[in-house]
Scaffold this motif. Structure first.
Motif, PDB file in Angstrom:
ATOM      1  N   LEU A 236     162.999  -1.133 -50.506  1.00 38.17           N
ATOM      2  CA  LEU A 236     163.257  -2.460 -49.938  1.00 38.17           C
ATOM      3  C   LEU A 236     162.235  -2.766 -48.856  1.00 38.17           C
ATOM      4  O   LEU A 236     161.666  -3.859 -48.819  1.00 38.17           O
ATOM      5  CB  LEU A 236     164.685  -2.557 -49.395  1.00 38.17           C
ATOM      6  N   ILE A 237     161.971  -1.821 -47.983  1.00 36.24           N
ATOM      7  CA  ILE A 237     160.971  -2.039 -46.924  1.00 36.24           C
ATOM      8  C   ILE A 237     159.576  -2.239 -47.526  1.00 36.24           C
ATOM      9  O   ILE A 237     158.834  -3.130 -47.115  1.00 36.24           O
ATOM     10  CB  ILE A 237     160.976  -0.885 -45.908  1.00 36.24           C
ATOM     11  N   ILE A 238     159.225  -1.430 -48.516  1.00 39.32           N
ATOM     12  CA  ILE A 238     157.910  -1.577 -49.164  1.00 39.32           C
ATOM     13  C   ILE A 238     157.784  -2.959 -49.802  1.00 39.32           C
ATOM     14  O   ILE A 238     156.782  -3.650 -49.622  1.00 39.32           O
ATOM     15  CB  ILE A 238     157.675  -0.451 -50.199  1.00 39.32           C
ATOM     16  N   ASN A 239     158.808  -3.360 -50.542  1.00 35.41           N
ATOM     17  CA  ASN A 239     158.793  -4.690 -51.175  1.00 35.41           C
ATOM     18  C   ASN A 239     158.717  -5.798 -50.124  1.00 35.41           C
ATOM     19  O   ASN A 239     157.987  -6.774 -50.280  1.00 35.41           O
ATOM     20  CB  ASN A 239     160.019  -4.895 -52.055  1.00 35.41           C
ATOM     21  N   HIS A 240     159.483  -5.623 -49.062  1.00 34.99           N
ATOM     22  CA  HIS A 240     159.510  -6.644 -48.011  1.00 34.99           C
ATOM     23  C   HIS A 240     158.158  -6.723 -47.304  1.00 34.99           C
ATOM     24  O   HIS A 240     157.655  -7.821 -47.037  1.00 34.99           O
ATOM     25  CB  HIS A 240     160.632  -6.339 -47.019  1.00 34.99           C
ATOM     26  N   ALA A 241     157.559  -5.563 -47.028  1.00 37.57           N
ATOM     27  CA  ALA A 241     156.264  -5.541 -46.340  1.00 37.57           C
ATOM     28  C   ALA A 241     155.184  -6.238 -47.167  1.00 37.57           C
ATOM     29  O   ALA A 241     154.262  -6.844 -46.609  1.00 37.57           O
ATOM     30  CB  ALA A 241     155.860  -4.103 -46.025  1.00 37.57           C
ATOM     31  N   SER A 242     155.318  -6.194 -48.481  1.00 40.96           N
ATOM     32  CA  SER A 242     154.310  -6.838 -49.336  1.00 40.96           C
ATOM     33  C   SER A 242     154.373  -8.362 -49.250  1.00 40.96           C
ATOM     34  O   SER A 242     153.474  -9.050 -49.725  1.00 40.96           O
ATOM     35  CB  SER A 242     154.474  -6.387 -50.793  1.00 40.96           C
ATOM     36  N   CYS A 243     155.413  -8.888 -48.629  1.00 44.12           N
ATOM     37  CA  CYS A 243     155.559 -10.343 -48.478  1.00 44.12           C
ATOM     38  C   CYS A 243     154.809 -10.886 -47.260  1.00 44.12           C
ATOM     39  O   CYS A 243     154.724 -12.094 -47.077  1.00 44.12           O
ATOM     40  CB  CYS A 243     157.040 -10.710 -48.324  1.00 44.12           C
ATOM     41  N   PHE A 244     154.275  -9.989 -46.414  1.00 45.97           N
ATOM     42  CA  PHE A 244     153.687 -10.413 -45.150  1.00 45.97           C
ATOM     43  C   PHE A 244     152.275  -9.856 -44.964  1.00 45.97           C
ATOM     44  O   PHE A 244     151.947  -8.790 -45.466  1.00 45.97           O
ATOM     45  CB  PHE A 244     154.565  -9.942 -43.979  1.00 45.97           C
ATOM     46  N   THR A 245     151.465 -10.582 -44.196  1.00 52.11           N
ATOM     47  CA  THR A 245     150.139 -10.094 -43.816  1.00 52.11           C
ATOM     48  C   THR A 245     150.307  -9.079 -42.685  1.00 52.11           C
ATOM     49  O   THR A 245     151.415  -8.911 -42.147  1.00 52.11           O
ATOM     50  CB  THR A 245     149.247 -11.243 -43.299  1.00 52.11           C
TER      51      THR A 245
END
Length: 130
Positions: A27-36
């Motif tokens: 979830l954190i990895i997926n979420h981090a991919s949403c942001f610069t």
């Protein structure tokens, strides 16, 4: 120790669903991919549909929520209902009001003010004035 992150009920439900589907780390990895790196949302990577509210949660706050914990924030209506219920009369006050012929013996004067204010604003809150 850091304090828990405050999230809306909607975000809390999404987090619980995503943990069940992916686990915390993914979830954190997926979420981090949403942001610069600067924390700006990357539109083409952003969460969509029912998960869209996660776009308003920073990567740091999501990580804190997952590993430190989170607290579900009450909606304004939930806060009002809680306050309204705190204003209830005691059984002694109700009995006194009945003896004195109070028009609304079950409600405190403060509760009547809350109801009248909501009615004046044409705003209905289930459990208070509707």
């Amino acid at each position: 120790m850091s304090e828990k992150v405050k999230v809306s009920k909607e975000v809390a439900e999404i987090i619980a669903d995503k943990i069940n589907k992916f686990g915390k780390q993914m979830l954190i990895i997926n979420h981090a991919s949403c942001f610069t790196d600067m924390g700006e949302l990357i539109e083409e990577n952003a969460w969509i549909k029912e998960s869209k509210p996660l776009n308003n949660v920073s990567v740091e706050d999501l990580a804190k929520a997952l590993y430190i914990g989170y607290q579900v924030e009450q909606t304004p209506e939930e806060k009002l209902i809680e306050y309204f219920n705190l204003l209830r009369r005691t059984p002694e006050e109700i009995k006194k009001a009945e003896i004195e012929g109070d028009m609304i013996p079950g409600l405190s004067s403060e509760q009547v003010v809350v109801i009248n204010t909501l009615n004046f604003l044409s705003h209905k809150v289930k459990g208070v004035n509707c």
